[in-house]
Scaffold this motif. Structure first.
Motif, PDB file in Angstrom:
ATOM      1  N   LEU A  69       0.865  -1.182   0.000  1.00  0.00           N
ATOM      2  CA  LEU A  69       0.000   0.000   0.000  1.00  0.00           C
ATOM      3  C   LEU A  69       0.898   1.228   0.000  1.00  0.00           C
ATOM      4  N   PRO A  70       0.361   2.381  -0.374  1.00  0.00           N
ATOM      5  CA  PRO A  70       1.178   3.590  -0.218  1.00  0.00           C
ATOM      6  C   PRO A  70       1.551   3.735   1.249  1.00  0.00           C
ATOM      7  N   SER A  71       2.748   4.188   1.524  1.00  0.00           N
ATOM      8  CA  SER A  71       3.215   4.224   2.915  1.00  0.00           C
ATOM      9  C   SER A  71       2.376   5.193   3.743  1.00  0.00           C
ATOM     10  N   LYS A  72       2.159   4.794   4.987  1.00  0.00           N
ATOM     11  CA  LYS A  72       1.413   5.647   5.910  1.00  0.00           C
ATOM     12  C   LYS A  72       2.426   6.549   6.590  1.00  0.00           C
ATOM     13  N   THR A  73       2.478   7.765   6.109  1.00  0.00           N
ATOM     14  CA  THR A  73       3.479   8.686   6.619  1.00  0.00           C
ATOM     15  C   THR A  73       2.878   9.621   7.660  1.00  0.00           C
ATOM     16  N   PRO A  74       3.623   9.919   8.713  1.00  0.00           N
ATOM     17  CA  PRO A  74       3.110  10.876   9.706  1.00  0.00           C
ATOM     18  C   PRO A  74       2.990  12.283   9.125  1.00  0.00           C
ATOM     19  N   PHE A  75       3.610  12.497   7.964  1.00  0.00           N
ATOM     20  CA  PHE A  75       3.566  13.829   7.348  1.00  0.00           C
ATOM     21  C   PHE A  75       2.448  13.960   6.330  1.00  0.00           C
ATOM     22  N   PHE A  76       1.577  12.937   6.239  1.00  0.00           N
ATOM     23  CA  PHE A  76       0.461  13.005   5.297  1.00  0.00           C
ATOM     24  C   PHE A  76      -0.437  14.172   5.681  1.00  0.00           C
ATOM     25  N   ASN A  77      -0.733  15.023   4.715  1.00  0.00           N
ATOM     26  CA  ASN A  77      -1.557  16.203   4.956  1.00  0.00           C
ATOM     27  C   ASN A  77      -2.827  16.095   4.117  1.00  0.00           C
ATOM     28  N   MET A  78      -3.962  15.945   4.803  1.00  0.00           N
ATOM     29  CA  MET A  78      -5.241  15.819   4.098  1.00  0.00           C
ATOM     30  C   MET A  78      -5.569  17.052   3.258  1.00  0.00           C
ATOM     31  N   ASN A  79      -4.986  18.182   3.596  1.00  0.00           N
ATOM     32  CA  ASN A  79      -5.273  19.416   2.867  1.00  0.00           C
ATOM     33  C   ASN A  79      -4.327  19.636   1.688  1.00  0.00           C
ATOM     34  N   ASN A  80      -3.387  18.707   1.515  1.00  0.00           N
ATOM     35  CA  ASN A  80      -2.438  18.822   0.412  1.00  0.00           C
ATOM     36  C   ASN A  80      -2.908  17.933  -0.741  1.00  0.00           C
ATOM     37  N   PRO A  81      -3.396  18.541  -1.827  1.00  0.00           N
ATOM     38  CA  PRO A  81      -3.935  17.757  -2.940  1.00  0.00           C
ATOM     39  C   PRO A  81      -2.917  16.761  -3.514  1.00  0.00           C
ATOM     40  N   ASP A  85      -3.666  12.814  -3.771  1.00  0.00           N
ATOM     41  CA  ASP A  85      -3.670  12.161  -5.073  1.00  0.00           C
ATOM     42  C   ASP A  85      -2.609  11.065  -5.145  1.00  0.00           C
ATOM     43  N   HIS A  86      -1.474  11.272  -4.512  1.00  0.00           N
ATOM     44  CA  HIS A  86      -0.429  10.249  -4.485  1.00  0.00           C
ATOM     45  C   HIS A  86      -0.949   8.990  -3.787  1.00  0.00           C
ATOM     46  N   ARG A  87      -1.650   9.171  -2.683  1.00  0.00           N
ATOM     47  CA  ARG A  87      -2.228   8.024  -1.974  1.00  0.00           C
ATOM     48  C   ARG A  87      -3.304   7.353  -2.840  1.00  0.00           C
ATOM     49  N   ARG A  88      -4.149   8.152  -3.477  1.00  0.00           N
ATOM     50  CA  ARG A  88      -5.203   7.603  -4.337  1.00  0.00           C
ATOM     51  C   ARG A  88      -4.596   6.728  -5.438  1.00  0.00           C
ATOM     52  N   GLN A  89      -3.530   7.231  -6.077  1.00  0.00           N
ATOM     53  CA  GLN A  89      -2.865   6.458  -7.134  1.00  0.00           C
ATOM     54  C   GLN A  89      -2.294   5.152  -6.581  1.00  0.00           C
ATOM     55  N   GLY A  90      -1.688   5.217  -5.390  1.00  0.00           N
ATOM     56  CA  GLY A  90      -1.124   4.022  -4.767  1.00  0.00           C
ATOM     57  C   GLY A  90      -2.196   2.995  -4.435  1.00  0.00           C
TER      58      GLY A  90
END
Length: 194
Positions: A69-81, A85-90
């Motif tokens: 799966l796309p890596s679960k990063t602590p820096f994931f920002n829900m407000n950053n498109p 989108d990177h997670r969606r593609q993964g």
């Protein structure tokens, strides 16, 4: 020739409570594969449900090397498109690879994940026979609840004695049975896949 088209799209922010939010994604399936009860479906799933699915598939198919799966990063920002989108593609790549493996396609959890809105707990209960409904019933009932034309239900009742409900497909001649419309799915052309 059989094909399975899967699209992960339309990320939406959902509020859990006043402090917590999460993003869920629409999973759209269009297929002519005999493996699927429904030929067209649409559900919404969040990242942690994908994590659950991967763990269950791995525990049932120990010898299969599952895609990551796309890596679960602590820096994931829900407000950053870009992050979203990177997670969606993964997530889409993950599902595309899984749907190419015949052994994984035989896992009922995968079908419940893709074609119902059951929670992971309810999917487990269904697969282990702890519910009054079967996997096929759960998928059929979810599709029936999300029908866009009530007339189709009447047509189905008339033809119920003539057809086996487990082999029902969207090409039944009753017009569009895109059970995905009510959850915001947009109709998309079937992509040519080999």
């Amino acid at each position: 020739q059989e094909f399975v088209t899967v699209l992960v799209r339309d990320p939406r922010t959902q509020k859990e409570d006043s402090w917590h939010s999460y993003i869920d994604y629409e999973i759209f399936i269009h297929t002519n594969s005999m493996c699927f009860t429904r030929k067209t479906s649409c559900v919404r799933r969040r990242f942690r449900e994908f994590v659950w699915l991967r763990q269950r598939l791995q525990s049932n198919a120990v010898l299969v090397q599952l895609p990551e799966l796309p890596s679960k990063t602590p820096f994931f920002n829900m407000n950053n498109p870009h992050h979203v989108d990177h997670r969606r593609q993964g997530l889409q790549e993950f599902l595309e690879k899984i749907l190419q493996d015949a052994l994984l396609l035989s896992d009922s959890r995968l079908h419940l994940f893709l074609q119902t809105q059951l929670s992971p707990e309810d999917m487990e209960a269904c697969v282990s026979g702890q519910t009054k409904y079967s996997v096929a019933d759960a998928i059929h009932n979810f599709a029936s609840l999300n029908r866009r034309f009530p007339v189709e239900d009447e047509e189905r009742k008339k033809g119920k004695n003539d057809a086996d409900s487990d082999s029902e497909s969207s090409s039944s001649g009753l017009g569009p049975s895109d059970d995905s419309v009510s959850c915001g799915c947009k109709a998309s052309p079937a992509s040519e896949e080999s």
